[in-house]
Design an enzyme around this catalytic site. Structure first.
Site, PDB file in Angstrom:
ATOM      1  N   HIS A 138     -22.791  31.763 -49.721  1.00  0.00           N
ATOM      2  CA  HIS A 138     -21.505  31.087 -49.491  1.00  0.00           C
ATOM      3  C   HIS A 138     -20.925  31.166 -48.081  1.00  0.00           C
ATOM      4  O   HIS A 138     -19.888  31.765 -47.849  1.00  0.00           O
ATOM      5  CB  HIS A 138     -20.465  31.572 -50.510  1.00  0.00           C
ATOM      6  CG  HIS A 138     -20.381  33.057 -50.712  1.00  0.00           C
ATOM      7  ND1 HIS A 138     -20.348  33.963 -49.689  1.00  0.00           N
ATOM      8  CD2 HIS A 138     -20.317  33.793 -51.842  1.00  0.00           C
ATOM      9  CE1 HIS A 138     -20.258  35.176 -50.178  1.00  0.00           C
ATOM     10  NE2 HIS A 138     -20.254  35.109 -51.478  1.00  0.00           N
TER      11      HIS A 138
ATOM     12  N   HIS B 232     -26.712  31.422 -57.125  1.00  0.00           N
ATOM     13  CA  HIS B 232     -25.532  32.298 -57.001  1.00  0.00           C
ATOM     14  C   HIS B 232     -24.577  32.098 -58.186  1.00  0.00           C
ATOM     15  O   HIS B 232     -23.679  31.254 -58.154  1.00  0.00           O
ATOM     16  CB  HIS B 232     -24.825  31.980 -55.676  1.00  0.00           C
ATOM     17  CG  HIS B 232     -23.835  33.014 -55.273  1.00  0.00           C
ATOM     18  ND1 HIS B 232     -23.650  33.388 -53.953  1.00  0.00           N
ATOM     19  CD2 HIS B 232     -22.974  33.780 -55.980  1.00  0.00           C
ATOM     20  CE1 HIS B 232     -22.721  34.325 -53.886  1.00  0.00           C
ATOM     21  NE2 HIS B 232     -22.279  34.565 -55.109  1.00  0.00           N
TER      22      HIS B 232
ATOM     23  N   ASP C  82     -21.636  29.826 -56.746  1.00  0.00           N
ATOM     24  CA  ASP C  82     -20.855  31.063 -56.811  1.00  0.00           C
ATOM     25  C   ASP C  82     -19.921  30.991 -58.029  1.00  0.00           C
ATOM     26  O   ASP C  82     -18.756  31.386 -57.963  1.00  0.00           O
ATOM     27  CB  ASP C  82     -20.065  31.303 -55.518  1.00  0.00           C
ATOM     28  CG  ASP C  82     -19.497  32.723 -55.449  1.00  0.00           C
ATOM     29  OD1 ASP C  82     -19.815  33.541 -56.341  1.00  0.00           O
ATOM     30  OD2 ASP C  82     -18.732  33.012 -54.514  1.00  0.00           O
TER      31      ASP C  82
ATOM     32  N   ASN D 218     -22.816  42.198 -59.825  1.00  0.00           N
ATOM     33  CA  ASN D 218     -21.540  42.903 -60.070  1.00  0.00           C
ATOM     34  C   ASN D 218     -21.211  42.945 -61.565  1.00  0.00           C
ATOM     35  O   ASN D 218     -20.302  42.306 -62.058  1.00  0.00           O
ATOM     36  CB  ASN D 218     -20.389  42.298 -59.256  1.00  0.00           C
ATOM     37  CG  ASN D 218     -20.175  40.830 -59.532  1.00  0.00           C
ATOM     38  OD1 ASN D 218     -21.062  40.139 -60.032  1.00  0.00           O
ATOM     39  ND2 ASN D 218     -18.992  40.348 -59.230  1.00  0.00           N
TER      40      ASN D 218
ATOM     41  N   ASN E 140     -13.286  34.179 -52.464  1.00  0.00           N
ATOM     42  CA  ASN E 140     -13.758  35.007 -51.369  1.00  0.00           C
ATOM     43  C   ASN E 140     -15.225  34.721 -51.090  1.00  0.00           C
ATOM     44  O   ASN E 140     -16.052  34.903 -51.986  1.00  0.00           O
ATOM     45  CB  ASN E 140     -13.595  36.492 -51.730  1.00  0.00           C
ATOM     46  CG  ASN E 140     -13.803  37.382 -50.522  1.00  0.00           C
ATOM     47  OD1 ASN E 140     -13.651  36.936 -49.392  1.00  0.00           O
ATOM     48  ND2 ASN E 140     -14.165  38.628 -50.768  1.00  0.00           N
TER      49      ASN E 140
END
Ligand SMILES: [Zn+2]
Length: 424
Positions: free
Chosen positions: A232, A60, A304, A94, A277
């Site tokens: 996550h 991630h 992340d 993204n 987040n």
């Protein structure tokens, strides 16, 4: 190049051994108690008392290129991974353009090949533009080589859309990495309910944002049991749900170092650096995550890694972007906070950061054995160092752990037989 690592300590079939490793032409040629080679072009590294792991795997990571190179790019994220001992990672979708079609996916793959040299697996979006309800063409993307899909950053809101996605994941035998977020619950919230939120009147959102989607998906998985991996995770309730269904359904999950180490009552100032987040939760959640790691409910740890520009994070909580970095020091911070505090054994930590993600994502990477690619990391577990801006090789420095002292320093990262990073 030929490289001989002498007296390397590492786990071989769960047993701690001390052996020599001979690397030749990118691969591990020989592993043995004692290797003697008398050749001129041989480089010998004496690893006495240092510990070797396979190149770590992080499933991630946000690379930010193409589209957001002012935060991070493929070159800087490669340096960041190397210093953190990570030689294989999955990149989130993204980006701009979003890899939601074959043309853009292949374009990004080509870019990765040109600009970085680690094993980077680009994920594709599950729906067009990441936040729409229109599915990507899973079959053509799979034919083009895509194996991993994720709308990370956006939860999939409609049950019908999720059902169609899971069917496609099953049909193409790919893997989906899930971001659990219910927009009707989250609304404009950005922090867990905690004393800092009360003090500064910050908008909170409840854990149900994560839990409700997980409940919905578990019901869907009872019919469509595909490769479903949760990114996550943060709450005790989610861990309990997964523990309950893990035996009968194919659910795997990951947690970040940030959620394992921080809890919301630790926020000591109104700083955007703490904003991520899903958010940092309460102490009882943090303890539940650690328990989930210990009992195997949580399969892996992924950072992340979410780089942002200085101005996007060094502001008050309500003005900041979501995200923290972590690629540069994930192993060291977990070694310091979990292994040294006897919450997880060293071999378990390596399972969470290499063997399990390797297995779940079917990566077949970085195994310490003869004839395998030589992707190894040499750590000095006794050496203490500080995470500061100089140490971090990512373009971004957005972490609340700046100036923290850690044990477990990376001395050498070897990728395909070459020393790609060395601590001098
Ligand atoms: Zn993410």
């Amino acid at each position: 190049m030929k490289l001989l690592i002498k007296n390397a300590k590492f786990f071989e079939n769960d047993l701690l051994v001390k052996k020599d490793i001979l690397i030749e032409n990118k691969i591990i040629k020989k592993i043995s108690q004692m290797i003697e080679v008398n050749e001129k072009d041989l480089l010998v590294y004496e690893a006495n008392n240092k510990f070797i792991t396979p190149g770590l795997i992080d499933v991630h990571v946000h690379t930010r290129e193409p589209g957001y190179e002012y935060k991070e790019d493929l070159k800087s994220v490669t340096r960041s991974a190397l210093v953190g001992g990570v030689t294989t990672f999955c990149a989130m979708a993204n980006l701009n353009p979003v890899p939601d079609n074959v043309e853009d996916y292949l374009k990004i793959k080509k870019m990765i090949k040109e600009k970085s040299f680690l094993n980077i697996f680009q994920m594709c979006a599950a729906t067009k533009k990441l936040n729409s309800d229109e599915l990507v063409d899973f079959e053509s993307l799979s034919k083009a080589g895509a194996k991993y899909f994720s709308n990370d950053g956006f939860g999939i809101q409609k049950k019908e859309v999720m059902k169609k996605i899971l069917k496609q994941i099953k049909k193409t035998n790919s893997i989906i990495s899930i971001h659990l977020e219910t927009e009707s619950i989250k609304k404009d919230g950005y922090i867990d309910d905690c004393s800092l939120a009360k003090k500064y009147n910050l908008n909170t959102f409840s854990q149900d944002s994560e839990v409700e989607q997980l409940k919905r998906d578990i019901e869907l998985l009872k019919d469509i049991n595909c490769n479903y991996h949760v990114g996550h995770l943060t709450t005790k309730k989610s861990i309990d749900l997964i523990r309950e269904h893990k035996k009968s359904l194919n659910i795997t999950c990951e947690v970040t170092p940030n959620h394992l180490i921080l809890q919301s009552e630790m926020f000591n100032k109104n700083s955007g650096l703490f904003r991520i987040n899903p958010p940092i939760r309460k102490e009882e959640d943090r303890l539940a995550l650690i328990k989930g790691l210990q009992d195997g409910t949580i399969d892996c740890i992924a950072t992340d890694h979410a780089p942002h520009h200085w101005d996007e994070k060094n502001v008050e909580f309500d003005k900041a972007n979501f995200g923290m970095i972590g690629l540069d020091f994930s192993f060291s911070i977990l070694y310091t906070e979990l292994v040294k505090k006897n919450l997880l054994s060293l071999s378990e930590l390596i399972k969470k950061m290499h063997s399990n993600p390797n297995k779940i994502f079917n990566l077949k990477q970085n195994i310490i054995a003869e004839k395998e690619n030589a992707n190894l990391v040499v750590w000095d577990l006794e050496e203490e160092f500080e995470i500061n801006e100089n140490f971090i090789k990512s373009k971004s420095k957005n972490t609340p752990f700046l100036n923290k002292k850690l044990f477990g320093k990376n001395k050498l990262t070897i990728f395909e037989g070459e020393i790609k990073w060395k601590d001098d």
